[in-house]
Design a protein around this motif. Structure first.
Motif: not given
Length: 163
Positions: A2-6, A8-9, A12, A53
Motif C-alpha cells: 500500500a502506497t500512502p496517500d501523500f 500518491l499525491a 501526481e 507519515d
C-alpha cells in the motif's frame, strides 16, 4: 504494498522522479529472538519497515508499522542507527531513497501473523539462526541488538575518502 496517500499525491506532481522519503525500521526483540516478516512483493525476509507519515513521530510510525504488518504490540527502547538507503526503483519506475531511522523495540504482546497483506509470513527467529537477509538488514539488526548507548551513524565512503 500500500502506497500512502501523500506519496500518491506527490507522484501526481513529480511522476516517477526521485522522491526523498523518511522511513523507519523496527527491530523487535523478544529475548534472543527477532521478529522478521517475509515481504509479499519480493519474498525477502526483513525487519518491519515503513514510511513515516507527515507530522508523525518516527517511533510512533515504527510502532504503527509493527502492529499493522504483524499484529504485534511493541515499544521503542532506543534509536539504534541512522542511515540513507541505496536508491530504490520500483517495478512501475518510481524512484525513491530513504533516510531510515532504525529503532530497537521490545515485544509486549501478540502472536505474529501477516496482518495487512504486505507480508506472506511473520515469525520469531533466533539471533544466531537467521534466514537469508541482505547485508543492509543484517547491519540494522546488529545495531539494534548491540548495547551501544548511542545510535550508529553511517558515513559514506566518499566522505571518508575526503577526510
Amino acid at each position: 504494498m500500500a502506497t500512502p496517500d501523500f506519496i500518491l499525491a506527490l507522484r501526481e506532481k513529480v511522476g516517477s522522479d526521485p522522491l526523498w522519503l523518511s522511513g523507519v525500521t523496527a527491530v523487535v526483540l523478544r529475548g534472543d529472538r527477532v521478529l522478521l516478516a517475509k515481504r509479499a512483493d519480493n519474498g525477502k525476509w526483513t525487519a518491519v519497515t515503513g514510511i513515516i507519515d507527515p507530522g508523525e513521530q518516527p517511533a510512533d510510525a515504527a510502532a504503527r508499522e509493527v502492529l499493522e504488518e504483524t499484529g504485534i504490540v511493541a515499544v521503542p527502547e532506543r534509536l539504534a542507527m541512522v542511515h540513507v538507503t541505496d536508491p530504490v526503483v520500483y517495478d512501475n519506475g518510481d524512484q525513491t531513497q530513504y533516510l531510515d531511522l532504525v529503532f530497537r523495540f521490545a515485544w509486549r504482546s501478540g502472536t505474529p501473523l501477516p496482518a495487512d497483506g504486505e507480508n506472506t509470513a511473520v515469525d520469531w527467529f533466533p539471533l544466531d539462526d537467521l534466514p537469508p537477509l541482505s547485508d543492509g538488514m543484517l547491519t540494522r539488526i546488529a545495531a539494534a541488538v548491540s548495547d551501544e548507548p548511542a545510535a550508529r551513524y553511517l558515513v559514506s565512503a566518499q566522505r571518508n575518502a575526503g577526510s
